[in-house]
Structures are given as C-alpha cells and as structure tokens.
Design an enzyme around this catalytic site. Structure first.
Site, PDB file in Angstrom:
ATOM      1  CE1 TYR A  14      23.089 -23.271  -6.679  1.00 28.43           C
ATOM      2  CE2 TYR A  14      25.121 -21.966  -6.871  1.00 28.43           C
ATOM      3  CZ  TYR A  14      24.193 -22.655  -6.044  1.00 28.43           C
ATOM      4  OH  TYR A  14      24.677 -22.942  -4.966  1.00 28.43           O
ATOM      5  CE  LYS A  54      21.506 -21.812  -3.739  1.00 24.08           C
ATOM      6  NZ  LYS A  54      21.024 -22.682  -2.378  1.00 24.08           N
TER       7      LYS A  54
END
Length: 257
Positions: free
Chosen positions: A156, A160
C-alpha cells in the site's frame, strides 16, 4: 448544494461508495456532469439517482479497472459519449496489510495494479485529450501513509508513494498545457470499508469524513487556471489519536521496540 461553480465532464473512479461517491456528489453539486466509474452497477446507479434527485447530472460507466484494457476504455467511452473530461478523479484503490514476508504476491500485485498502474493508464489515455482541449485537472486520492514508514504497509505504501511521484510528474510535464495534477493524501477517513474506530479506542467524530476529502477535491479543481496547487496535499484528522501511525499500530497490533 455547493456554491462553487464547476462545469464540464468529471470522471470519478471508485464512485460507488465512500470517498468516490462523496466526490461525485460534490462535483455534481457544483455543476459538473459526473461519469461514475466502479465495478458494481447497483451502488453506482444509487449514487446517480441521488445526484439526479438533487438536480445534478450523472452517468454510470461500469468497469473493473484492474482488468486489461478497462482504464483505456473508460477514457475513450467518456470522450465519445460526453466529451473530453475537465476533471479526472481517481478514488478507486485497495489495501492489504501484512509484513513483507507474509504479504501474498497476489495482494502486492493487486495494490500496485489498482493504486498505481491504473492511474498511470488513465493519465496516459486522458492527457492527450486534455492537452488538445486546453486544460483540465487530474486528482489522485493518495494516503497519509506516505508521510512515514510503518510496518505492515508494504504494498500500500509503495503504491501510494509512487502515486505521489506520478502526480508530481504529470503536473510538471503538463503545466504549460493547462493541465494540473494533484495527489490528495487523506488520513483516517470514516467509511464503510475503514477500520472501526470504536474497536480501536477512537471517537468516530475525530476521523475525517468522505465529505471532508470531497470538499478538498472540489477546492483543488476549482482554482483559477493561473493557480497551481500541490502537487501533493495532505489532509489529516486534528487529533493524534486518529493519526496514521496510531491507527495502523492499533489495527495490526504492532508495537515498536
């Protein structure tokens, strides 16, 4: 209904719920024709009906953006049916928490695909139209996870972080063509998919709401053409109890030595 005016076509991915649905409502309330994109047709239709009931304009475009060719189809079909997007807001995303040695490769690949590769493909398809049309704004919904390194966030956080860099590059390369790009990175947002704040000892009222993020998106896309924002903007809860480190630590049970 927003008092800020915004005309044109706005593509919103992940528009079936949470931040995406709130963004769609905000942009439609400001006057945009919103194209709602997500996998699930029924919740998309519900959001569209809500927009219509408020006097706004919304069209549904069901797509599994993680599938091959779907991001390109979304852009091409939008241009064909409704015209060049004035705004492209990518809210779709996925998170799987685990330490690197425990994270299944399929989860890593899904996060990289949906959180980073799909935004690239959408930009790649939409930018030529926006540049030819004289401008537009691309917004990526990032995450405050990019501000610090936290255990269990491998796929994640990496995806990002990459999304922030992608936004910076799109902004840099297209500023002289009237196209702006910004990554809006919220902290803990209260949605149906987020962790339950009560279980983590946090008052739900201390969390951000989807509407908080949506209003930030609306603010970004309605700046005068002469104004560049970001390209990375952080929006966080005020209290440290609802901060990213505190929430991830509680959620994973991880404790720093």
């Amino acid at each position: 209904m927003s008092t800020v005016g915004f005309s044109g076509v706005a593509v919103v991915t992940g528009a079936s719920s949470g931040i995406g649905a709130a963004v769609a409502r905000a942009l439609a309330g400001a006057g945009a024709h919103v194209v709602l994109v997500a996998r699930r047709i029924e919740p998309l239709s519900q959001v569209a009906e809500e927009v219509h009931s408020r006097g706004g304009r919304a069209s549904v475009l069901a797509a599994d953006l993680a599938a091959e060719g779907e991001p390109e189809r979304v852009v091409a079909q939008t241009v064909e049916l409704f015209g060049t997007p004035t705004a492209l807001v990518h809210c779709a995303g996925v998170v799987r928490l685990a330490q690197v040695h425990e994270l299944p490769p399929r989860h890593w690949e899904l996060m990289i695909r949906l959180n980073l590769t799909v935004p690239y493909l959408l930009c790649h398809a939409a930018l030529p139209y926006m540049r030819k049309n004289g401008g537009g704004t691309i917004v990526h919904i990032g995450s405050s996870i990019t501000r610090e390194t936290l255990s269990h966030t491998a796929g994640y956080a990496v995806s990002k972080q990459g999304l922030n860099v992608l936004s910076e590059l799109v902004a840099l390369e297209n500023r002289d063509h009237g196209v702006r790009a910004v990554a809006i990175c919220p902290g803990w947002v209260r949605t149906e998919l987020s962790a339950d704040p009560d279980e983590l000892g946090v008052d739900a009222e201390e969390l951000l709401t989807p509407e908080d993020v949506a209003e930030t998106v609306l603010w970004a896309v309605t700046r005068p053409p002469r104004v560049s924002v970001g390209p990375v903007l952080h929006v966080s809860p005020t209290t440290s109890r609802a901060g990213t480190r505190a929430s991830i630590t509680r959620l994973t049970g991880d404790r720093e030595e």
